[in-house]
Design a protein around this motif. Structure first.
Motif, PDB file in Angstrom:
ATOM      1  N   PRO A   1       0.822  -1.218   0.000  1.00 54.32           N
ATOM      2  CA  PRO A   1       0.000   0.000   0.000  1.00 54.32           C
ATOM      3  C   PRO A   1       0.850   1.260   0.000  1.00 54.32           C
ATOM      4  O   PRO A   1       1.958   1.292   0.548  1.00 54.32           O
ATOM      5  CB  PRO A   1      -0.790  -0.112   1.313  1.00 54.32           C
ATOM      6  N   GLY A   2       0.299   2.309  -0.602  1.00 57.51           N
ATOM      7  CA  GLY A   2       0.850   3.635  -0.414  1.00 57.51           C
ATOM      8  C   GLY A   2       0.306   4.210   0.884  1.00 57.51           C
ATOM      9  O   GLY A   2       0.043   3.470   1.835  1.00 57.51           O
ATOM     10  N   ALA A   3       0.093   5.498   0.932  1.00 63.95           N
ATOM     11  CA  ALA A   3      -0.481   6.118   2.130  1.00 63.95           C
ATOM     12  C   ALA A   3      -1.902   5.597   2.349  1.00 63.95           C
ATOM     13  O   ALA A   3      -2.699   5.541   1.416  1.00 63.95           O
ATOM     14  CB  ALA A   3      -0.505   7.631   1.974  1.00 63.95           C
ATOM     15  N   VAL A   4      -2.189   5.209   3.572  1.00 67.89           N
ATOM     16  CA  VAL A   4      -3.503   4.666   3.925  1.00 67.89           C
ATOM     17  C   VAL A   4      -4.046   5.458   5.113  1.00 67.89           C
ATOM     18  O   VAL A   4      -3.310   5.746   6.066  1.00 67.89           O
ATOM     19  CB  VAL A   4      -3.413   3.168   4.285  1.00 67.89           C
ATOM     20  N   ALA A   5      -5.329   5.783   5.058  1.00 69.62           N
ATOM     21  CA  ALA A   5      -5.948   6.620   6.092  1.00 69.62           C
ATOM     22  C   ALA A   5      -6.253   5.806   7.349  1.00 69.62           C
ATOM     23  O   ALA A   5      -7.390   5.666   7.789  1.00 69.62           O
ATOM     24  CB  ALA A   5      -7.223   7.259   5.555  1.00 69.62           C
ATOM     25  N   THR A   6      -5.195   5.264   7.939  1.00 68.94           N
ATOM     26  CA  THR A   6      -5.332   4.594   9.224  1.00 68.94           C
ATOM     27  C   THR A   6      -5.504   5.643  10.323  1.00 68.94           C
ATOM     28  O   THR A   6      -5.234   6.838  10.112  1.00 68.94           O
ATOM     29  CB  THR A   6      -4.087   3.751   9.525  1.00 68.94           C
ATOM     30  N   GLU A   7      -5.904   5.205  11.478  1.00 69.79           N
ATOM     31  CA  GLU A   7      -6.046   6.123  12.612  1.00 69.79           C
ATOM     32  C   GLU A   7      -4.718   6.812  12.906  1.00 69.79           C
ATOM     33  O   GLU A   7      -4.675   8.011  13.205  1.00 69.79           O
ATOM     34  CB  GLU A   7      -6.528   5.347  13.836  1.00 69.79           C
ATOM     35  N   ARG A   8      -3.623   6.061  12.778  1.00 64.34           N
ATOM     36  CA  ARG A   8      -2.294   6.624  13.038  1.00 64.34           C
ATOM     37  C   ARG A   8      -1.968   7.751  12.063  1.00 64.34           C
ATOM     38  O   ARG A   8      -1.509   8.819  12.464  1.00 64.34           O
ATOM     39  CB  ARG A   8      -1.240   5.523  12.957  1.00 64.34           C
TER      40      ARG A   8
ATOM     41  N   THR B   1       0.479  -3.449  -5.938  1.00 61.19           N
ATOM     42  CA  THR B   1       0.569  -2.116  -5.344  1.00 61.19           C
ATOM     43  C   THR B   1      -0.811  -1.469  -5.295  1.00 61.19           C
ATOM     44  O   THR B   1      -1.546  -1.489  -6.279  1.00 61.19           O
ATOM     45  CB  THR B   1       1.522  -1.230  -6.170  1.00 61.19           C
ATOM     46  N   VAL B   2      -1.151  -0.905  -4.141  1.00 63.35           N
ATOM     47  CA  VAL B   2      -2.429  -0.211  -3.960  1.00 63.35           C
ATOM     48  C   VAL B   2      -2.114   1.218  -3.545  1.00 63.35           C
ATOM     49  O   VAL B   2      -1.980   1.526  -2.359  1.00 63.35           O
ATOM     50  CB  VAL B   2      -3.305  -0.914  -2.903  1.00 63.35           C
ATOM     51  N   ASP B   3      -1.957   2.087  -4.540  1.00 64.65           N
ATOM     52  CA  ASP B   3      -1.516   3.449  -4.236  1.00 64.65           C
ATOM     53  C   ASP B   3      -2.119   4.490  -5.164  1.00 64.65           C
ATOM     54  O   ASP B   3      -1.653   5.632  -5.206  1.00 64.65           O
ATOM     55  CB  ASP B   3       0.016   3.529  -4.309  1.00 64.65           C
ATOM     56  N   GLY B   4      -3.121   4.119  -5.945  1.00 62.94           N
ATOM     57  CA  GLY B   4      -3.747   5.071  -6.853  1.00 62.94           C
ATOM     58  C   GLY B   4      -2.834   5.541  -7.969  1.00 62.94           C
ATOM     59  O   GLY B   4      -3.114   6.552  -8.624  1.00 62.94           O
ATOM     60  N   GLY B   5      -1.739   4.826  -8.201  1.00 60.67           N
ATOM     61  CA  GLY B   5      -0.795   5.211  -9.239  1.00 60.67           C
ATOM     62  C   GLY B   5       0.328   6.112  -8.753  1.00 60.67           C
ATOM     63  O   GLY B   5       1.191   6.520  -9.537  1.00 60.67           O
ATOM     64  N   HIS B   6       0.347   6.407  -7.452  1.00 60.54           N
ATOM     65  CA  HIS B   6       1.320   7.358  -6.913  1.00 60.54           C
ATOM     66  C   HIS B   6       2.760   6.927  -7.182  1.00 60.54           C
ATOM     67  O   HIS B   6       3.617   7.743  -7.548  1.00 60.54           O
ATOM     68  CB  HIS B   6       1.088   7.519  -5.405  1.00 60.54           C
ATOM     69  N   GLY B   7       3.036   5.634  -7.024  1.00 60.49           N
ATOM     70  CA  GLY B   7       4.392   5.147  -7.210  1.00 60.49           C
ATOM     71  C   GLY B   7       4.866   5.212  -8.645  1.00 60.49           C
ATOM     72  O   GLY B   7       6.073   5.216  -8.916  1.00 60.49           O
ATOM     73  N   SER B   8       3.938   5.265  -9.591  1.00 59.63           N
ATOM     74  CA  SER B   8       4.292   5.327 -11.003  1.00 59.63           C
ATOM     75  C   SER B   8       4.349   6.751 -11.534  1.00 59.63           C
ATOM     76  O   SER B   8       4.749   6.984 -12.679  1.00 59.63           O
ATOM     77  CB  SER B   8       3.260   4.538 -11.833  1.00 59.63           C
ATOM     78  N   ASN B   9       3.926   7.709 -10.703  1.00 60.47           N
ATOM     79  CA  ASN B   9       3.872   9.109 -11.131  1.00 60.47           C
ATOM     80  C   ASN B   9       5.148   9.813 -10.688  1.00 60.47           C
ATOM     81  O   ASN B   9       5.314  10.176  -9.538  1.00 60.47           O
ATOM     82  CB  ASN B   9       2.647   9.790 -10.524  1.00 60.47           C
ATOM     83  N   HIS B  10       6.063   9.984 -11.613  1.00 60.59           N
ATOM     84  CA  HIS B  10       7.332  10.622 -11.295  1.00 60.59           C
ATOM     85  C   HIS B  10       7.361  12.088 -11.741  1.00 60.59           C
ATOM     86  O   HIS B  10       8.409  12.662 -11.992  1.00 60.59           O
ATOM     87  CB  HIS B  10       8.477   9.844 -11.959  1.00 60.59           C
ATOM     88  N   GLY B  11       6.172  12.641 -11.834  1.00 61.50           N
ATOM     89  CA  GLY B  11       6.077  14.052 -12.227  1.00 61.50           C
ATOM     90  C   GLY B  11       5.532  14.186 -13.620  1.00 61.50           C
ATOM     91  O   GLY B  11       5.838  13.409 -14.510  1.00 61.50           O
ATOM     92  N   SER B  12       4.646  15.153 -13.818  1.00 63.89           N
ATOM     93  CA  SER B  12       4.059  15.381 -15.131  1.00 63.89           C
ATOM     94  C   SER B  12       3.744  16.857 -15.276  1.00 63.89           C
ATOM     95  O   SER B  12       3.874  17.647 -14.329  1.00 63.89           O
ATOM     96  CB  SER B  12       2.785  14.552 -15.308  1.00 63.89           C
TER      97      SER B  12
END
Length: 261
Positions: free
Chosen positions: A183-190, A248-259
């Motif tokens: 996972p990328g960032a996940v909205a856990t309580e922490r 990977t569960v990150d909404g594509g964040h890891g593949s986005n290196h800037g656009s």
């Protein structure tokens, strides 16, 4: 979709909160009997009672420090061989190379990295004996989106992803699937509490915490259930030809290196 998990037995480590708790809910909804493991059972017992009452499944708990040598063998001896093992216990601290001392690095890896490896070693052999089982390791996006300020986590998660690919590359011959969800960032309580604290410090209110996630896809972190549902599918027979891979569960964040957009 019926994931055909009714009556299966799953062990989930680090199940008291966050992704582990979400996976427990998702698998209970599908009819899995569960053993929830963490260092303490304070939070687990309430969760177990709620899941058992709502979904009419068996939910047991166990307090166990999986960073200790021999803990994996103890868990196997007490719990028996499950159909599904979800390795989720452990949080590696942030910090750069000089900030993370040897002791802190070893302590974190004893739980998340070596803890996962020891559990895989013990439970793979047990599953191999019955020619059936699924092991899923929850890792993290820092494995691919490397971060010098999270160097122990980047290195540990990268190692676990490689370990998963290697072990799962030929596990089907033993009737076992081994895979990972990263996972990328996940909205856990922490995470939410950390962002609220940051918002309070910077703006004098907790209400602006979501602004710190604006650079993420859809300007938000993943919901816990969005990760847990992927785990539930992958450990089910609907994913019977998936092994030796990392999802990977990150909404594509890891593949986005800037656009430019």
């Amino acid at each position: 979709m019926d994931l055909q998990l009714k009556g299966k037995f799953a062990i989930i480590t680090g199940a008291s909160k966050g992704i582990g708790k979400g996976v427990a809910v998702a698998l209970a909804q599908e009819g899995c009997d569960l053993l929830l493991v963490s260092r303490t059972v304070t939070d687990l017992d309430q969760l177990a009672s709620e899941l058992a009452a709502e979904f009419a499944v068996s939910v047991k708990t166990m307090a166990l420090d999986l960073s200790k040598s021999g803990a994996a063998a103890e868990l196997l001896q007490k719990a028996g061989t499950p159909d599904i093992l979800v390795n989720n216990a452990g949080a590696i601290p942030a910090g750069d190379l000089q900030a993370i001392t040897e002791d802190r690095w070893r302590e974190a890896w004893d739980l998340k990295v070596f803890g996962y490896i020891n559990l895989c070693r013990a439970f793979y052999a047990a599953m191999q004996a019955k020619k059936s089982g699924v092991i899923l390791n929850v890792t993290g996006l820092a494995a691919d989106r490397t971060d010098a300020d999270y160097i122990a986590g980047t290195t540990g998660n990268a190692g676990l992803n490689a370990f998963t690919r290697a072990l799962g590359s030929r596990s089907l011959k033993d009737g076992i699937r081994v895979l990972a969800v990263s996972p990328g960032a996940v909205a856990t309580e922490r995470l939410v509490n950390l962002m609220k604290t940051r918002s309070q410090a910077q703006f004098g209110t907790e209400d602006r915490w979501q602004g710190f996630l604006a650079n993420l896809p859809l300007a938000r972190a993943a919901e816990v259930a969005e990760v847990a549902d992927v785990v539930a599918f992958l450990v089910s027979s609907k994913a019977s030809y998936v092994s030796g891979t990392v999802i990977t569960v990150d909404g594509g964040h890891g593949s986005n290196h800037g656009s430019f957009t």
